[in-house]
Design an enzyme around this catalytic site. Structure first.
Site, PDB file in Angstrom:
ATOM      1  CG  ASP A 136      -1.805   1.135   1.340  1.00 35.19           C
ATOM      2  OD1 ASP A 136      -2.620   1.316   0.426  1.00 35.19           O
ATOM      3  OD2 ASP A 136      -1.669   1.900   2.323  1.00 35.19           O
ATOM      4  CE  LYS A 143      -2.132   5.091   1.020  1.00 31.23           C
ATOM      5  NZ  LYS A 143      -2.325   4.762   2.425  1.00 31.23           N
TER       6      LYS A 143
END
Ligand code: ADP
Ligand code: ASP
Ligand code: MG
Length: 811
Positions: free
Chosen positions: A674, A678
């Protein structure tokens, strides 16, 4: 004196008849009342004639319905005492009409003359009825004084003869005269003719002009002349005042409310027209007059359209500079009775394009090919082609004169909505810009223009929301709460036109009730799939559309490209696309730019925190991003904040999942994926070309824990608690805390665990908060820091909401 014209619906029911009676009887000066056939009767007469000409008695039931309709009207709208006398006039007419239909069915022939005769009964019957409804009214037969002659196969009013006769017939005016509209007679043969569909308006105008009326009133079924056709644009509203020119331009281009030839005679004599609603007589209506009030600020007054358009184009290098080509084109068309309503020729002169009705297209092409046979044979003219299935739109307003930028704005909003302009024309009078587009884009074009020129009171964004899990649900709640305020303070109307989850979808171009959107989806939705969503959204072809992706699905992310290509903006909390391959990311951004729509994904990093926007603002204003350090995983931060001697790592992971911070599968957070996504997005927005595989990872849980199933993970992870706790204790003893940091340093990207001491800006970072520190050429010594809630449905939904509003470009 005044002339009042009542249309078909105004005389179509007993209730409306009584309104007509009241309106006319309350006039304090002599009036001429012109009436249409009872609503729908002209169409019925034509249909019945078409049935009769086939032969047999199939038409009879239709004819009987026409008879019944008139008899019922007499019985219900006329005082009993007058009924017998009236029926004595009406019955013979209905008898004649029946005989004519019988004749048509026997001979199986329906000439224009016969059809003209048949349709004339509509107004002959209605005018007799109205003359007995209104107290003291005198009936006149328009065939005696409205005279036509034939030109190019059409009946044209013979004004000399007509004006003379009208003056004679109305030398003495009764208080109320009732005249059938629409019908006339040929000045030579005396045969019954008519002024064309909608022609009762024209009858009224002719009478008003010949007799020098003080006003012409057109009584119909809407409150006045509206900014657009109310059947297509539901936000259209009544225009208080129009100049004759504006009204003429709008009517000529399809605003059905007035029959186009009506305006010229009264304009010429400067007699104002008032449009009023028989069903709402107290509404002020629309005044059409010579004085054009410059005070009404809007540049365009109204839009109208014709969906029956064919473009004919003559092209050829041999046309350049040759004198007389256009004259031959238009003479040839005139001889064949083809009317041209838009002409466009580029200054290079190597093609001329003009618009005609579809029904005229084949004739036009044939006669032109014949006329230019010679030029085509030697190649001076290379082709004469027709393109059908088009529509013409006109925007009209006298204030457009000398106002720069109207055409620019018009074509810009059309382009942004993916509507291609095939031809356009603006006369030097600057009161009308007309353009031709594909017919299936007409509704969208009218809506988008109505919306953008603020003819509507508000600007509309049409939203398709995919994903109604925690973020989508919160978003709908927030929109619902804020909707009224946005409308009142920003004139922005958010309309939910589609909603979907992985099982069901629901679409409605008129808008879905946002408050109950999810229940409606459950109850009324039909099976959903990404393909179906894409097809429906593209087929609905709605202006100012925004696709809002609150899912985490790669299949939904795969739709963005096509949607953007069809001028649908995309707002995504889903990060799959922006963090996918760099080429795809670039392609999406470029498509959005090319189509002049937006692709926004602020919530991909730091939920609602203004991170991507800030980076964009820095770069756009000339700064350069040198370094970014960020804690962008709310989940990991939460875990490091709760993990302690009492709370082992495995328990902290479980708590993060239960609190709804982590992805449903927490391994996606723990293995850094994750954060990597990002970081990739941040780096790209900062101007670096990076892929996920470029990111160097320093994980804190060995890779082996991520290989099996999720259950395997939950079983195995407690084994690692002791090792982690030993490490954590050492860090704590050094007076530091653990943070999982993403770093971009001059293009190099890396994620990993870092120890920070109390002097570091990341030290105090509570709960699931995020922090991002941006070092730029301008913010070099003291980097810019953005910090706050970085996870949670509410703040993410708020960020999505902000992106949506960003598309409307309001402040
Ligand atoms: P009537 O039978 O009274 O002559 P029409 O049906 O000919 O009435 O014209 C009125 C209708 O015109 C309205 O009901 C409306 O649907 C349609 N219309 C189309 N464009 C406009 C417009 N710009 N303003 C008002 N009405 C319009
Ligand atoms: N009755 C005719 C029509 O329907 C004329 C009119 O109503 O103006 O076209
Ligand atoms: Mg009409």
């Amino acid at each position: 004196m005044k002339v009042l014209k009542f249309g078909g619906t105004s005389v179509g029911s007993v209730e409306s008849m009584s309104s007509v009676k009241q309106i006319v009887e309350s006039c304090h000066e002599p009036v001429i009342v012109v009436v249409s056939a009872l609503g729908g009767i002209t169409d019925r007469l034509i249909e019945t004639a078409r049935m009769a000409v086939v032969g047999g008695d199939g038409y009879e039931s239709h004819f009987r319905a026409i008879v019944e309709r008139h008899k019922a009207m007499v019985q219900q709208a006329v005082e009993p005492a007058k009924q017998l006398e009236l029926l004595a006039l009406i019955d013979p007419l209905l008898g004649e009409l029946g005989n004519i239909f019988r004749g048509v069915s026997l001979i199986k022939d329906l000439s224009t003359k016969t059809l003209d005769t048949i349709v004339s009964y509509g107004e002959r019957l209605s005018s007799l009825i109205v003359s007995r409804v209104i107290e003291g009214a005198v009936h006149y037969d328009a065939r005696f004084f409205i005279k036509t002659s034939r030109q190019y196969g059409k009946h044209i009013v013979d004004f000399d003869e007509t004006n003379k006769l009208v003056k004679r017939y109305f030398a003495e005016l009764p208080r109320v005269a009732v005249v059938p509209g629409f019908i006339a007679s040929d000045r030579i043969t005396g045969d019954v003719t008519n002024l064309g569909r909608g022609g009762s308006d024209y009858t009224a105008s002719i009478l008003a002009t010949a007799l020098g009326a003080s006003q012409l009133e057109i009584w119909t079924d809407v409150d006045g002349f509206m900014t657009a056709d109310p059947r297509v644009i539901n936000t259209a509203y009544v225009i208080e005042h129009l100049s004759f020119t504006e009204a003429m331009e709008l009517c000529n281009f399809g605003a059905k409310v007035i029959y186009p030839p009506t305006i010229y005679p009264v304009f010429h004599k400067n007699i104002p027209i008032l449009i009023k609603n028989t069903f709402n007589p107290s509404a002020p209506g629309t005044l059409i007059s010579a004085d054009h009030s410059h005070f009404e600020g809007k540049a365009i007054k109204g839009i109208s359209s014709i969906n029956d358009t064919c473009l004919i184009t003559l092209s050829g290098m041999g046309m350049v500079g040759v004198i007389g080509i256009n004259s031959r084109i238009f003479n040839t068309l005139a001889r064949s009775g083809v009317s041209v309503f838009l002409v466009s020729q580029a200054s290079s002169e190597n093609n001329t394009t003009f618009a005609v009705r579809n029904a005229d297209a084949d004739v036009a092409v044939r006669v032109l090919r014949e006329e230019f046979k010679g030029e085509m044979a030697v190649g001076e003219i290379s082709s004469i082609e027709a393109e059908k299935e088009l529509a013409t739109v006109a925007i009209v307003g006298e204030n457009m004169k000398h106002t720069p930028g109207i055409a620019g704005k018009l074509f810009n909003v059309l382009g942004r909505n993916g509507i291609n302009v095939i031809a356009c024309a603006q006369g030097a009078s600057e009161t009308n810009i007309s353009f031709v587009i594909a017919r299936d884009s007409l509704r969208k074009a009218l809506n988008v223009i109505h919306d953008s020129f603020f003819l509507s009171e508000s600007q509309v964004l049409n939203l398709f929301v995919a994903g109604v899990g925690t973020v989508g649900r919160d978003l709908l709640k927030q929109i619902c709460k804020q909707q009224q305020r946005l409308l009142e303070t920003k004139a922005l109307q958010l309309r939910l036109v589609g909603i979907a989850n992985s099982r069901k979808c629901l679409f409605d171009r008129e808008g879905i009730d946002i408050e109950h959107g999810i229940e409606l989806l459950d109850r009324e939705g039909t099976p959903s799939s990404p393909q179906r969503l894409k097809d429906e959204i593209i087929a609905m072809n709605i202006f100012n559309s925004v696709f809002v992706d609150c899912t985490a699905s790669p299949d939904i992310a795969a739709l963005y490209r096509s949607l953007l290509d069809h001028n649908v903006s995309v707002v995504a909390s889903n990060k799959i696309a922006a963090s996918g391959s760099y080429d795809l990311y670039r392609e999406l951004k470029q498509t959005a730019r090319k189509r002049d729509v937006k692709y926004l994904f602020e919530t991909n990093v730091g939920a609602g925190l203004p991170i991507i926007n800030t980076i964009n603002n820095l770069i756009n204003s000339g700064d350069k991003i040198l370094k970014i350090e960020a804690v962008v995983s709310g989940t990991l931060n939460y875990i490091f904040n709760v993990v302690s001697a009492e709370v082992p790592l495995s328990r902290a992971v479980r708590m993060a999942q239960e609190a709804g911070y982590s992805e449903p599968d927490p391994r996606i957070d723990l293995c850094g994926q994750d954060v990597i996504r990002k970081l990739v997005i941040l780096a790209r927005e900062a101007g670096y070309r990076v892929e996920q595989s470029d990111v160097e990872k320093h994980l804190f849980i060995p890779e082996s824990y991520f290989t099996g199933s999720l259950d395997d993970f939950w079983r195995a992870i407690p084994d690692y608690d002791a090792t982690f706790e030993a490490y954590r204790r050492q860090v704590a003893e050094r007076g530091r805390v653990l943070r999982f940091v993403a770093t971009l340093d001059h293009g190099k990207v890396e994620v990993g665990l870092r120890e920070v001491d109390s002097a570091h800006p990341f030290y105090h970072l509570e709960g699931s908060n995020n922090v991002i520190s941006i070092t730029t050429e301008r913010y070099r010594e003291y980097p810019m820091v953005i910090k706050g809630y970085g996870a949670g449905a509410e703040v993410t939904a708020a960020g999505v909401f902000a992106d949506i509003i960003g598309i409307a470009n309001i402040r």
